[in-house]
Each structure stands twice: as structure tokens, then as C-alpha cells.
Scaffold this motif. Structure first.
Motif, PDB file in Angstrom:
ATOM      1  N   MET A   1       2.571   5.479   3.999  1.00  0.00           N
ATOM      2  CA  MET A   1       1.425   5.038   3.312  1.00  0.00           C
ATOM      3  C   MET A   1       1.347   3.516   3.774  1.00  0.00           C
ATOM      4  SD  MET A   1       0.053   4.772  -0.330  1.00  0.00           S
ATOM      5  CE  MET A   1      -0.553   6.538  -0.432  1.00  0.00           C
ATOM      6  N   LYS A   2       0.370   3.048   4.065  1.00  0.00           N
ATOM      7  CA  LYS A   2       0.109   1.644   4.510  1.00  0.00           C
ATOM      8  C   LYS A   2      -0.611   0.946   3.212  1.00  0.00           C
ATOM      9  CE  LYS A   2       1.169   1.899   8.732  1.00  0.00           C
ATOM     10  NZ  LYS A   2       2.351   1.237   9.526  1.00  0.00           N
ATOM     11  N   GLN A   3      -0.574  -0.397   3.233  1.00  0.00           N
ATOM     12  CA  GLN A   3      -0.935  -1.260   2.108  1.00  0.00           C
ATOM     13  C   GLN A   3      -1.791  -2.365   2.855  1.00  0.00           C
ATOM     14  OE1 GLN A   3       1.845  -2.571  -0.585  1.00  0.00           O
ATOM     15  NE2 GLN A   3       0.473  -4.157  -1.439  1.00  0.00           N
ATOM     16  N   VAL A   4      -3.029  -2.419   2.090  1.00  0.00           N
ATOM     17  CA  VAL A   4      -4.055  -3.688   2.826  1.00  0.00           C
ATOM     18  C   VAL A   4      -4.378  -4.461   1.772  1.00  0.00           C
ATOM     19  CG1 VAL A   4      -6.132  -4.003   3.814  1.00  0.00           C
ATOM     20  CG2 VAL A   4      -4.937  -2.028   4.479  1.00  0.00           C
TER      21      VAL A   4
ATOM     22  N   VAL B   1      -7.487   6.981  -1.303  1.00  0.00           N
ATOM     23  CA  VAL B   1      -7.150   5.472  -1.694  1.00  0.00           C
ATOM     24  C   VAL B   1      -6.616   5.432  -3.189  1.00  0.00           C
ATOM     25  CG1 VAL B   1      -8.057   3.185  -2.005  1.00  0.00           C
ATOM     26  CG2 VAL B   1      -8.848   4.719   0.009  1.00  0.00           C
ATOM     27  N   LYS B   2      -5.572   4.738  -2.937  1.00  0.00           N
ATOM     28  CA  LYS B   2      -4.843   4.306  -4.430  1.00  0.00           C
ATOM     29  C   LYS B   2      -5.471   3.100  -4.663  1.00  0.00           C
ATOM     30  CE  LYS B   2      -0.507   4.194  -6.901  1.00  0.00           C
ATOM     31  NZ  LYS B   2       0.883   4.299  -7.008  1.00  0.00           N
ATOM     32  N   VAL B   3      -6.124   2.886  -5.761  1.00  0.00           N
ATOM     33  CA  VAL B   3      -6.283   1.468  -6.117  1.00  0.00           C
ATOM     34  C   VAL B   3      -5.232   0.927  -7.201  1.00  0.00           C
ATOM     35  CG1 VAL B   3      -8.305   0.034  -7.437  1.00  0.00           C
ATOM     36  CG2 VAL B   3      -8.793   2.139  -5.907  1.00  0.00           C
ATOM     37  N   VAL B   4      -4.892  -0.178  -6.967  1.00  0.00           N
ATOM     38  CA  VAL B   4      -3.854  -0.975  -8.184  1.00  0.00           C
ATOM     39  C   VAL B   4      -4.687  -2.046  -8.541  1.00  0.00           C
ATOM     40  CG1 VAL B   4      -1.914  -2.292  -8.184  1.00  0.00           C
ATOM     41  CG2 VAL B   4      -2.050  -0.366  -6.642  1.00  0.00           C
TER      42      VAL B   4
END
Length: 77
Positions: free
Chosen positions: A1-4, A26-29
């Protein structure tokens, strides 16, 4: 998984978050609270006083605010 990490203008943020949450991949933090949002009312008052002190110091250094002699300050105590 990549993070932006993305910077979004404040007025567009609600729309952007709604869009991101609608995407199933998309996993929203949620963004964390700012320091000021985490302060208690008493801490906020102290923080505002400190910030005001720095503003006044900057104005004094720029010649926009007249300082007081230290002896005058001590005499008031």
C-alpha cells in the motif's frame, strides 16, 4: 500500500474528503487536531498571552511600539 500527503485549500477540504471517502480502495485517516484545538480554555488563554507578547516584541523591534524602561516596570511591582 502507498501513502500520499496532499495539501488542500480549506474551502475545498469538505468536498475532497467526501470524494475520498466514497472510494472503496482509499483508507482515509482523519487529520489530527492542531495544537491550539487540543488546549483547555486555561491553556488557550496562556497561549494567546504568549502569542500577543511575541507580536508586541516584533512591533517593538520594528519601531512600531514604544518600550518601557525596566526600572519603570519594576517600580510598578
Amino acid at each position: 500500500m502507498k501513502q500520499v500527503t496532499i495539501n488542500i485549500p480549506e474551502k475545498k477540504f469538505p468536498f475532497f474528503m467526501k470524494l475520498m471517502k466514497s472510494l472503496d480502495f482509499v483508507k482515509v485517516v482523519e487529520p489530527s487536531k492542531t495544537l491550539e484545538e487540543q488546549l483547555t480554555p486555561g491553556q488557550m488563554e496562556t497561549w494567546q498571552n504568549i502569542k500577543q507578547g511575541f507580536v508586541e516584541l516584533k512591533m517593538k523591534e520594528e519601531g512600531k511600539l514604544k518600550g518601557r524602561p525596566i526600572q519603570e516596570l519594576l517600580d510598578e511591582l
